[in-house]
Design a protein around this motif. Structure first.
Motif, PDB file in Angstrom:
ATOM      1  N   ASP A   3     109.492 100.833 -15.445  1.00 51.86           N
ATOM      2  CA  ASP A   3     109.184  99.401 -15.553  1.00 51.86           C
ATOM      3  C   ASP A   3     110.345  98.512 -15.132  1.00 51.86           C
ATOM      4  O   ASP A   3     110.136  97.342 -14.824  1.00 51.86           O
ATOM      5  N   TRP A   4     111.563  99.037 -15.151  1.00 55.31           N
ATOM      6  CA  TRP A   4     112.710  98.193 -14.799  1.00 55.31           C
ATOM      7  C   TRP A   4     113.571  98.768 -13.676  1.00 55.31           C
ATOM      8  O   TRP A   4     114.665  98.248 -13.402  1.00 55.31           O
ATOM      9  N   ALA A   5     113.066  99.773 -13.002  1.00 57.18           N
ATOM     10  CA  ALA A   5     113.843 100.403 -11.928  1.00 57.18           C
ATOM     11  C   ALA A   5     114.186  99.429 -10.806  1.00 57.18           C
ATOM     12  O   ALA A   5     115.250  99.537 -10.181  1.00 57.18           O
ATOM     13  N   ASP A   6     113.314  98.477 -10.551  1.00 57.42           N
ATOM     14  CA  ASP A   6     113.538  97.531  -9.461  1.00 57.42           C
ATOM     15  C   ASP A   6     113.921  96.140  -9.968  1.00 57.42           C
ATOM     16  O   ASP A   6     113.787  95.140  -9.243  1.00 57.42           O
ATOM     17  N   CYS A   7     114.396  96.068 -11.208  1.00 55.63           N
ATOM     18  CA  CYS A   7     114.773  94.791 -11.813  1.00 55.63           C
ATOM     19  C   CYS A   7     116.258  94.804 -12.183  1.00 55.63           C
ATOM     20  O   CYS A   7     116.826  95.851 -12.493  1.00 55.63           O
ATOM     21  N   THR A   8     116.851  93.638 -12.161  1.00 52.23           N
ATOM     22  CA  THR A   8     118.218  93.506 -12.666  1.00 52.23           C
ATOM     23  C   THR A   8     118.148  93.330 -14.180  1.00 52.23           C
ATOM     24  O   THR A   8     117.426  92.472 -14.685  1.00 52.23           O
ATOM     25  N   VAL A   9     118.885  94.178 -14.883  1.00 52.83           N
ATOM     26  CA  VAL A   9     118.877  94.188 -16.347  1.00 52.83           C
ATOM     27  C   VAL A   9     120.276  93.856 -16.847  1.00 52.83           C
ATOM     28  O   VAL A   9     121.247  94.542 -16.504  1.00 52.83           O
ATOM     29  N   LEU A  10     120.383  92.810 -17.640  1.00 53.52           N
ATOM     30  CA  LEU A  10     121.654  92.423 -18.247  1.00 53.52           C
ATOM     31  C   LEU A  10     121.719  93.030 -19.645  1.00 53.52           C
ATOM     32  O   LEU A  10     120.863  92.772 -20.485  1.00 53.52           O
ATOM     33  N   VAL A  11     122.726  93.856 -19.887  1.00 54.68           N
ATOM     34  CA  VAL A  11     122.866  94.580 -21.156  1.00 54.68           C
ATOM     35  C   VAL A  11     123.967  93.928 -21.982  1.00 54.68           C
ATOM     36  O   VAL A  11     125.129  93.908 -21.558  1.00 54.68           O
TER      37      VAL A  11
ATOM     38  N   LEU B 141     117.637 110.244 -28.751  1.00 48.10           N
ATOM     39  CA  LEU B 141     117.679 108.786 -28.627  1.00 48.10           C
ATOM     40  C   LEU B 141     117.235 108.339 -27.245  1.00 48.10           C
ATOM     41  O   LEU B 141     116.553 107.320 -27.094  1.00 48.10           O
ATOM     42  N   GLU B 142     117.612 109.090 -26.223  1.00 44.44           N
ATOM     43  CA  GLU B 142     117.196 108.751 -24.859  1.00 44.44           C
ATOM     44  C   GLU B 142     115.682 108.871 -24.716  1.00 44.44           C
ATOM     45  O   GLU B 142     115.036 108.019 -24.075  1.00 44.44           O
ATOM     46  N   ALA B 143     115.111 109.904 -25.333  1.00 43.81           N
ATOM     47  CA  ALA B 143     113.656 110.077 -25.293  1.00 43.81           C
ATOM     48  C   ALA B 143     112.956 108.928 -26.024  1.00 43.81           C
ATOM     49  O   ALA B 143     111.923 108.415 -25.563  1.00 43.81           O
ATOM     50  N   ALA B 144     113.530 108.504 -27.159  1.00 46.95           N
ATOM     51  CA  ALA B 144     112.950 107.392 -27.913  1.00 46.95           C
ATOM     52  C   ALA B 144     113.020 106.100 -27.106  1.00 46.95           C
ATOM     53  O   ALA B 144     112.100 105.275 -27.135  1.00 46.95           O
ATOM     54  N   LEU B 145     114.105 105.923 -26.362  1.00 43.73           N
ATOM     55  CA  LEU B 145     114.258 104.723 -25.543  1.00 43.73           C
ATOM     56  C   LEU B 145     113.262 104.721 -24.388  1.00 43.73           C
ATOM     57  O   LEU B 145     112.682 103.680 -24.054  1.00 43.73           O
ATOM     58  N   ILE B 146     113.041 105.874 -23.781  1.00 46.19           N
ATOM     59  CA  ILE B 146     112.035 105.982 -22.712  1.00 46.19           C
ATOM     60  C   ILE B 146     110.652 105.640 -23.255  1.00 46.19           C
ATOM     61  O   ILE B 146     109.867 104.939 -22.612  1.00 46.19           O
ATOM     62  N   ASN B 147     110.362 106.128 -24.459  1.00 45.91           N
ATOM     63  CA  ASN B 147     109.069 105.842 -25.080  1.00 45.91           C
ATOM     64  C   ASN B 147     108.907 104.363 -25.380  1.00 45.91           C
ATOM     65  O   ASN B 147     107.799 103.808 -25.300  1.00 45.91           O
TER      66      ASN B 147
ATOM     67  N   VAL C 215     121.955 104.024 -18.896  1.00 50.47           N
ATOM     68  CA  VAL C 215     122.554 104.661 -17.715  1.00 50.47           C
ATOM     69  C   VAL C 215     121.997 106.070 -17.523  1.00 50.47           C
ATOM     70  O   VAL C 215     121.718 106.508 -16.403  1.00 50.47           O
ATOM     71  N   ALA C 216     121.793 106.768 -18.638  1.00 49.37           N
ATOM     72  CA  ALA C 216     121.319 108.155 -18.566  1.00 49.37           C
ATOM     73  C   ALA C 216     119.870 108.263 -18.102  1.00 49.37           C
ATOM     74  O   ALA C 216     119.507 109.209 -17.408  1.00 49.37           O
ATOM     75  N   ILE C 217     119.029 107.291 -18.469  1.00 51.96           N
ATOM     76  CA  ILE C 217     117.592 107.432 -18.201  1.00 51.96           C
ATOM     77  C   ILE C 217     117.102 106.627 -17.005  1.00 51.96           C
ATOM     78  O   ILE C 217     115.950 106.773 -16.598  1.00 51.96           O
ATOM     79  N   ARG C 218     117.962 105.782 -16.415  1.00 51.67           N
ATOM     80  CA  ARG C 218     117.474 104.901 -15.358  1.00 51.67           C
ATOM     81  C   ARG C 218     117.009 105.691 -14.134  1.00 51.67           C
ATOM     82  O   ARG C 218     117.531 106.756 -13.812  1.00 51.67           O
ATOM     83  N   LYS C 219     116.025 105.120 -13.471  1.00 51.10           N
ATOM     84  CA  LYS C 219     115.484 105.693 -12.246  1.00 51.10           C
ATOM     85  C   LYS C 219     116.088 104.986 -11.041  1.00 51.10           C
ATOM     86  O   LYS C 219     116.553 103.847 -11.138  1.00 51.10           O
ATOM     87  N   SER C 220     116.069 105.652  -9.911  1.00 60.07           N
ATOM     88  CA  SER C 220     116.572 105.019  -8.694  1.00 60.07           C
ATOM     89  C   SER C 220     115.631 103.898  -8.293  1.00 60.07           C
ATOM     90  O   SER C 220     114.411 103.999  -8.409  1.00 60.07           O
ATOM     91  N   GLY C 221     116.217 102.801  -7.864  1.00 59.48           N
ATOM     92  CA  GLY C 221     115.428 101.644  -7.456  1.00 59.48           C
ATOM     93  C   GLY C 221     116.351 100.545  -6.981  1.00 59.48           C
ATOM     94  O   GLY C 221     117.572 100.731  -6.863  1.00 59.48           O
ATOM     95  N   THR C 222     115.787  99.393  -6.732  1.00 59.35           N
ATOM     96  CA  THR C 222     116.576  98.280  -6.202  1.00 59.35           C
ATOM     97  C   THR C 222     117.250  97.466  -7.308  1.00 59.35           C
ATOM     98  O   THR C 222     118.046  96.579  -7.029  1.00 59.35           O
ATOM     99  N   GLY C 223     116.908  97.770  -8.561  1.00 55.07           N
ATOM    100  CA  GLY C 223     117.462  97.010  -9.668  1.00 55.07           C
ATOM    101  C   GLY C 223     118.894  97.411  -9.990  1.00 55.07           C
ATOM    102  O   GLY C 223     119.422  98.416  -9.501  1.00 55.07           O
TER     103      GLY C 223
END
Length: 329
Positions: free
Chosen positions: A16-24, A4-10, A40-48
């Motif tokens: 694309d959202w590492a430096d953005c604030t994302v409301l879940v 599921l994590e791989a499907a979400l990355i795809n 949470v599992a797939i996010r990259k480090s960034g300012t978001g």
């Protein structure tokens, strides 16, 4: 990495959202809990930032337990959470209550997204939600645009996009993912009841269709949505070209269109161009049904017609070869 994590990355690359604030949007149900855990599992480090948003509709005795569960999950994942509560008028018909709850939910999400400076609001709609939506629209009547189903993305507010990154993921995949994680979730018992039209589709009609008529009904409906979406995109592009060519003048107080261009176009395309104009201007389309659009096109093609009043107090008047649309001042 889990499937599921791989499907979400795809579907939505973390880059694309590492430096953005994302409301879940997290209700506490299986789909939204899986979305939060996967993000949470797939996010990259960034300012978001990831921020959880939960609204208590107060429609069930245990709804406060949902809010408590979501807060605990957010704390466990070290993600900030914003919780809210609304009162819904329970005197309406069940489907009316459902619509009111949905409207309150989106109003809440929009307000929190603006408050938190979010670039994206993400919800956990799945392919199963898409199937149910399509069947519901078919039975109630819809246009070709309606057959395209739930859009993957749309503008939510200026500078904010509403995104549904799990729209190609099946609910069975969600359940398998949560089972693998050993992650609990909340179950809304009202989903098991048949008071709501949508619940009857999910619990009664779809199982009947799968068992007795067409085992692959879900895949068939999803293919229909994909084909309708391709059609919608093509029509929208053509409508944008027509509208841009026909628009002679636009201001806050009035829009002037070349009536000849609209009259010469295919009526379906001309209608789509007008719908696009209404959307761009933020004019209410709630009461602009088929007959109202036909009346507007009849005005475009008529000789010296009388002005007409459209819903939202939009005045449509043809002068010579120009169509003037004037909203209330």
């Amino acid at each position: 990495m889990r499937p599921l994590e791989a499907a979400l990355i795809n579907s939505w690359s973390p880059v694309d959202w590492a430096d953005c604030t994302v409301l879940v949007a997290v209700s506490g149900g299986a789909d939204s809990v899986a979305l939060l855990r996967a993000l949470v599992a797939i996010r990259k480090s960034g300012t978001g930032r990831l921020i959880v948003a939960h609204i208590d509709h107060n429609l069930r005795d245990d709804s406060a337990d949902d809010a408590h569960f979501v807060q605990q999950l957010a704390d466990q994942l070290q993600v900030p959470a914003v919780l809210g509560k609304v009162e819904i008028d329970l005197t309406d018909e069940p489907d009316g209550v459902e619509a009111a709850a949905r409207a309150a939910r989106y109003d809440f999400l929009q307000a929190i997204a603006q408050q938190q400076g979010a670039r994206y609001v993400v919800t956990a709609h799945t392919a199963d939600d898409q199937v149910e939506t399509l069947l519901q629209r078919i039975l109630r009547g819809t246009s070709v645009a309606g057959l395209s189903g739930i859009p993957r993305a749309r503008e939510f507010a200026p500078g904010i996009s509403l995104l549904r990154p799990m729209l190609a993921i099946r609910r069975s995949e969600v359940e398998a993912y949560l089972a693998e994680l050993g992650q609990a979730f909340r179950h809304d018992a009202t989903n098991d009841q048949s008071d709501f039209f949508r619940n009857r589709l999910r619990n009664e009609l779809l199982p009947l269709l799968r068992e007795n008529y067409l085992p692959q009904v879900d895949q068939s409906l999803l293919r229909l949505a994909a084909g309708a979406e391709e059609c919608r995109q093509f029509v929208t592009a053509q409508a944008e070209q027509l509208l841009d060519a026909a628009c002679e003048q636009e201001s806050a107080s009035q829009v002037t269109l070349d009536a000849r261009r609209l009259a010469a176009a295919d009526p379906f395309l001309a209608t789509e161009a007008c719908i696009l104009l209404w959307r761009r201007r933020g004019w209410s389309r709630q009461e602009m049904g088929r007959e109202k659009w036909k009346a507007l096109l009849a005005l475009v093609g008529a000789d010296s017609p009388a002005p007409i009043e459209l819903p939202g107090q939009i005045r449509a008047e043809k002068k010579g070869e120009q169509l003037m649309l004037t909203p209330p001042s």
